[in-house]
Design a protein around this motif. Structure first.
Motif, PDB file in Angstrom:
ATOM      1  N   ASN A 146      -7.020 -14.217   5.159  1.00  0.00           N
ATOM      2  CA  ASN A 146      -6.071 -14.840   4.224  1.00  0.00           C
ATOM      3  C   ASN A 146      -5.209 -13.836   3.459  1.00  0.00           C
ATOM      4  O   ASN A 146      -4.631 -14.182   2.438  1.00  0.00           O
ATOM      5  CB  ASN A 146      -6.836 -15.707   3.207  1.00  0.00           C
ATOM      6  CG  ASN A 146      -7.628 -14.887   2.204  1.00  0.00           C
ATOM      7  OD1 ASN A 146      -8.363 -13.982   2.597  1.00  0.00           O
ATOM      8  ND2 ASN A 146      -7.503 -15.197   0.927  1.00  0.00           N
ATOM      9  N   SER A 147      -5.106 -12.602   3.957  1.00  0.00           N
ATOM     10  CA  SER A 147      -4.225 -11.656   3.278  1.00  0.00           C
ATOM     11  C   SER A 147      -3.662 -10.628   4.258  1.00  0.00           C
ATOM     12  O   SER A 147      -4.222 -10.421   5.346  1.00  0.00           O
ATOM     13  CB  SER A 147      -4.950 -10.947   2.120  1.00  0.00           C
ATOM     14  OG  SER A 147      -5.964 -10.097   2.605  1.00  0.00           O
ATOM     15  N   LEU A 148      -2.552 -10.008   3.853  1.00  0.00           N
ATOM     16  CA  LEU A 148      -1.896  -8.971   4.642  1.00  0.00           C
ATOM     17  C   LEU A 148      -1.561  -7.789   3.735  1.00  0.00           C
ATOM     18  O   LEU A 148      -1.292  -7.963   2.546  1.00  0.00           O
ATOM     19  CB  LEU A 148      -0.595  -9.485   5.271  1.00  0.00           C
ATOM     20  CG  LEU A 148      -0.708 -10.515   6.396  1.00  0.00           C
ATOM     21  CD1 LEU A 148       0.677 -11.032   6.763  1.00  0.00           C
ATOM     22  CD2 LEU A 148      -1.375  -9.900   7.624  1.00  0.00           C
ATOM     23  N   MET A 149      -1.550  -6.603   4.315  1.00  0.00           N
ATOM     24  CA  MET A 149      -1.185  -5.403   3.571  1.00  0.00           C
ATOM     25  C   MET A 149       0.068  -4.793   4.171  1.00  0.00           C
ATOM     26  O   MET A 149       0.121  -4.519   5.368  1.00  0.00           O
ATOM     27  CB  MET A 149      -2.329  -4.387   3.612  1.00  0.00           C
ATOM     28  CG  MET A 149      -2.066  -3.142   2.799  1.00  0.00           C
ATOM     29  SD  MET A 149      -3.393  -1.905   2.968  1.00  0.00           S
ATOM     30  CE  MET A 149      -2.950  -1.159   4.554  1.00  0.00           C
ATOM     31  N   LEU A 150       1.094  -4.619   3.331  1.00  0.00           N
ATOM     32  CA  LEU A 150       2.300  -3.922   3.762  1.00  0.00           C
ATOM     33  C   LEU A 150       2.091  -2.418   3.634  1.00  0.00           C
ATOM     34  O   LEU A 150       1.357  -1.955   2.759  1.00  0.00           O
ATOM     35  CB  LEU A 150       3.494  -4.319   2.900  1.00  0.00           C
ATOM     36  CG  LEU A 150       3.814  -5.802   2.732  1.00  0.00           C
ATOM     37  CD1 LEU A 150       5.105  -5.969   1.937  1.00  0.00           C
ATOM     38  CD2 LEU A 150       3.916  -6.496   4.077  1.00  0.00           C
ATOM     39  N   VAL A 151       2.743  -1.655   4.502  1.00  0.00           N
ATOM     40  CA  VAL A 151       2.726  -0.201   4.390  1.00  0.00           C
ATOM     41  C   VAL A 151       4.020   0.216   3.703  1.00  0.00           C
ATOM     42  O   VAL A 151       5.103   0.107   4.270  1.00  0.00           O
ATOM     43  CB  VAL A 151       2.607   0.473   5.768  1.00  0.00           C
ATOM     44  CG1 VAL A 151       2.648   1.995   5.617  1.00  0.00           C
ATOM     45  CG2 VAL A 151       1.326   0.047   6.464  1.00  0.00           C
ATOM     46  N   ASN A 209       7.509   0.624  -8.167  1.00  0.00           N
ATOM     47  CA  ASN A 209       8.576  -0.241  -8.667  1.00  0.00           C
ATOM     48  C   ASN A 209       9.252  -1.009  -7.546  1.00  0.00           C
ATOM     49  O   ASN A 209       9.661  -2.164  -7.737  1.00  0.00           O
ATOM     50  CB  ASN A 209       9.592   0.590  -9.449  1.00  0.00           C
ATOM     51  CG  ASN A 209       9.159   0.827 -10.888  1.00  0.00           C
ATOM     52  OD1 ASN A 209       9.157  -0.077 -11.713  1.00  0.00           O
ATOM     53  ND2 ASN A 209       8.764   2.061 -11.190  1.00  0.00           N
ATOM     54  N   ASP A 210       9.370  -0.397  -6.364  1.00  0.00           N
ATOM     55  CA  ASP A 210       9.910  -1.125  -5.205  1.00  0.00           C
ATOM     56  C   ASP A 210       8.997  -2.303  -4.854  1.00  0.00           C
ATOM     57  O   ASP A 210       9.481  -3.401  -4.534  1.00  0.00           O
ATOM     58  CB  ASP A 210      10.015  -0.186  -3.992  1.00  0.00           C
ATOM     59  CG  ASP A 210      11.115   0.847  -4.140  1.00  0.00           C
ATOM     60  OD1 ASP A 210      12.006   0.660  -5.000  1.00  0.00           O
ATOM     61  OD2 ASP A 210      11.072   1.851  -3.405  1.00  0.00           O
ATOM     62  N   ILE A 211       7.696  -2.067  -4.900  1.00  0.00           N
ATOM     63  CA  ILE A 211       6.728  -3.127  -4.600  1.00  0.00           C
ATOM     64  C   ILE A 211       6.850  -4.253  -5.620  1.00  0.00           C
ATOM     65  O   ILE A 211       6.833  -5.445  -5.271  1.00  0.00           O
ATOM     66  CB  ILE A 211       5.303  -2.538  -4.577  1.00  0.00           C
ATOM     67  CG1 ILE A 211       5.142  -1.649  -3.348  1.00  0.00           C
ATOM     68  CG2 ILE A 211       4.240  -3.640  -4.592  1.00  0.00           C
ATOM     69  CD1 ILE A 211       3.853  -0.844  -3.328  1.00  0.00           C
ATOM     70  N   LYS A 212       6.997  -3.885  -6.891  1.00  0.00           N
ATOM     71  CA  LYS A 212       7.168  -4.912  -7.927  1.00  0.00           C
ATOM     72  C   LYS A 212       8.437  -5.720  -7.688  1.00  0.00           C
ATOM     73  O   LYS A 212       8.455  -6.952  -7.854  1.00  0.00           O
ATOM     74  CB  LYS A 212       7.211  -4.263  -9.310  1.00  0.00           C
ATOM     75  CG  LYS A 212       7.347  -5.293 -10.426  1.00  0.00           C
ATOM     76  CD  LYS A 212       7.443  -4.660 -11.792  1.00  0.00           C
ATOM     77  CE  LYS A 212       7.581  -5.739 -12.873  1.00  0.00           C
ATOM     78  NZ  LYS A 212       7.722  -5.163 -14.223  1.00  0.00           N
ATOM     79  N   ALA A 269       0.828  -1.210   0.000  1.00  0.00           N
ATOM     80  CA  ALA A 269       0.000   0.000   0.000  1.00  0.00           C
ATOM     81  C   ALA A 269       0.859   1.254   0.000  1.00  0.00           C
ATOM     82  O   ALA A 269       1.877   1.339   0.699  1.00  0.00           O
ATOM     83  CB  ALA A 269      -0.919   0.011   1.209  1.00  0.00           C
ATOM     84  N   ILE A 270       0.424   2.243  -0.782  1.00  0.00           N
ATOM     85  CA  ILE A 270       1.055   3.562  -0.810  1.00  0.00           C
ATOM     86  C   ILE A 270      -0.001   4.580  -0.408  1.00  0.00           C
ATOM     87  O   ILE A 270      -0.999   4.762  -1.110  1.00  0.00           O
ATOM     88  CB  ILE A 270       1.602   3.901  -2.208  1.00  0.00           C
ATOM     89  CG1 ILE A 270       2.557   2.814  -2.703  1.00  0.00           C
ATOM     90  CG2 ILE A 270       2.300   5.259  -2.182  1.00  0.00           C
ATOM     91  CD1 ILE A 270       2.975   2.991  -4.156  1.00  0.00           C
ATOM     92  N   THR A 286       0.117  -6.854  -6.422  1.00  0.00           N
ATOM     93  CA  THR A 286      -0.928  -5.840  -6.308  1.00  0.00           C
ATOM     94  C   THR A 286      -0.434  -4.658  -5.495  1.00  0.00           C
ATOM     95  O   THR A 286       0.152  -4.826  -4.426  1.00  0.00           O
ATOM     96  CB  THR A 286      -2.191  -6.404  -5.623  1.00  0.00           C
ATOM     97  OG1 THR A 286      -2.671  -7.516  -6.372  1.00  0.00           O
ATOM     98  CG2 THR A 286      -3.292  -5.347  -5.541  1.00  0.00           C
ATOM     99  N   VAL A 287      -0.690  -3.441  -6.000  1.00  0.00           N
ATOM    100  CA  VAL A 287      -0.413  -2.220  -5.257  1.00  0.00           C
ATOM    101  C   VAL A 287      -1.744  -1.567  -4.895  1.00  0.00           C
ATOM    102  O   VAL A 287      -2.681  -1.547  -5.696  1.00  0.00           O
ATOM    103  CB  VAL A 287       0.469  -1.236  -6.064  1.00  0.00           C
ATOM    104  CG1 VAL A 287      -0.178  -0.846  -7.385  1.00  0.00           C
ATOM    105  CG2 VAL A 287       0.757   0.014  -5.235  1.00  0.00           C
TER     106      VAL A 287
END
Length: 430
Positions: free
Chosen positions: A380-385, A185-188, A147-148, A194-195
């Motif tokens: 069943n999912s997590l979101m990074l900051v 691009n860092d996330i990729k 996530a951004i 998914t972003v």
């Protein structure tokens, strides 16, 4: 009466077919499809048995590519009643368990009982049932998304949110298009697929500006994109979809209008519902969710929220506890109850079944072990900051927000005994 799921070859075929059937007075609902008929969170067109033959004829005559038609069956959990025979549970809980075993849909009264039960054995059994259902419908792999939080400006004045326009103590920021793309691009490079682009309701990011950002992300990275930017004009949702947005997250937060009006003094529940319906009709994977522990909220309200998610055919459901934010009218209220939040996650899995349910950051903020607990209670999912540190401390929907980095996400997944996604670059190193 039986219902049937029509699976098409693509999103465009699904939308074409859905619109065609509606134009011919056939009642359709877009719902998450079973994973055996497509990818997790694929969308199917649901029609009644009485409309099935007419639907098939219409779709065939208009060259809609149908890949399969299946009876819409509720998932069953085999032999779960026997597993509970030695537990100290009520007859009512046993009856609910029997309904789950037989693949029957839970009624509102069942949902309310599960939320209200304070018997330790029943609560633990609830979490076990939800975990088994999660395993059956979405498997053991935990999906990770980045996530951004690209702007903390907001035109709304929600009483619970630190981004509210009347919070004059908050240092505001907006990220440029190039800054956003750098983080994408860092996330990729992490291997994520998914972003999530999240912000306050900030009109600075016009339809054209957001469209350019979406096009660049698609063209330069190919990542799937989830938008979470609030209520917009209905035509904007259509434009964002055409520019590459795949998912849209717009939470109802509560379906109780009195509570909704209380927490959103300048909000309009009718408009929120119109936006949610429009997003769904455009073929987005539709994200929604609820806050547990709002003022005046009762278990009955949470039960109605869960039934709303089922009836709307929501694909992604985020449920987290209320966490107070400084410089808001609610800054001195207690946070939402973790146990009730976990029960709501578990019941949502049993009711909605074929959906993504994140272990929310709000849970982690209240209880450092709660994300792992959610992963064994139906999530069943997590979101990074992934918001740059320069801005991160000023994105305060609630105060003292815990930061979820990749290392912590991996730790939580392992603690829960779950599997890392194969696409994750770092997973090859651990």
């Amino acid at each position: 009466m039986k219902n049937y799921l029509i699976m098409t070859s693509s999103t465009s075929n699904m939308l074409k077919g859905d619109n065609l059937l509606k134009e011919n007075s056939i009642n359709t609902v877009l719902v998450p499809a079973p994973k055996e008929y497509g990818s997790v969170c694929a969308i199917a067109i649901r029609v009644s048995e009485q409309d099935l033959e007419k639907s098939k004829e219409l779709l065939k005559s208009h060259d809609v590519n149908v890949e399969g038609i299946y009876e819409d069956l509720h998932e069953k959990l085999d032999n779960i009643v026997k597993k509970l025979k030695d537990k100290h549970i009520s007859l009512e809980f046993k009856e609910i368990t029997k309904s789950i075993e037989e693949g029957k849909e839970l009624a509102y009264e069942d949902v309310l009982y599960l939320l209200k039960t304070d018997r330790p054995a029943e609560q633990e059994a609830l979490f076990e049932l939800a975990d088994e259902m999660r395993k059956k419908v979405v498997g053991d792999v935990v999906d990770i998304r980045g996530a951004i939080e690209f702007s903390n400006y907001c035109i709304k004045d929600c009483n619970y949110c630190g981004l509210r326009k009347d919070n004059l103590e908050l240092e505001r920021y907006r990220m440029s298009e190039d800054e956003i793309l750098e983080i994408v691009n860092d996330i990729k490079n992490m291997g994520l697929k998914t972003v999530i682009l999240q912000s306050g309701e900030d009109p600075h990011y016009t339809k054209e500006i957001m469209g350019n950002i979406l096009k660049r992300i698609k063209n330069e990275t190919g990542l799937k994109i989830t938008l979470s930017i609030g209520e917009r004009e209905l035509e904007e949702y259509e434009y964002f979809k055409s520019c590459g947005a795949d998912n849209y997250l717009l939470k109802i937060e509560t379906t109780n209008k009195a509570i909704f009006d209380e927490i959103h003094p300048d909000g309009d529940m009718e408009n929120r519902l119109k936006c949610i319906q429009k997003i769904k009709s455009l073929g987005y994977l539709n994200g929604n969710g609820a806050i547990i522990g709002l003022p005046m909220q009762k278990e009955e309200d949470i039960a109605k929220d869960i039934m709303f998610f089922k009836d709307m055919g929501i694909n992604m459901i985020g449920i987290g506890p209320f966490v107070p934010a400084k410089n808001t009218p609610y800054e001195n209220l207690p946070h939402g109850d973790v146990r009730m939040t976990l029960k709501a996650v578990a019941v949502t899995r049993l009711v909605c079944q074929r959906v993504f349910i994140p272990a929310t950051t709000a849970l982690l903020t209240v209880d450092r072990s709660a994300q792992a607990k959610a992963l064994i209670s139906g999530a069943n999912s997590l979101m990074l900051v992934n918001t740059p540190e320069t801005y991160r401390e000023n994105y305060v929907i609630y105060s003292n927000k815990s930061e979820v980095g990749l290392d912590y996400a991996i730790e939580s997944i392992k603690e829960a005994g779950r599997k890392l996604p194969l696409y994750l670059t770092k997973s090859k190193e651990v």
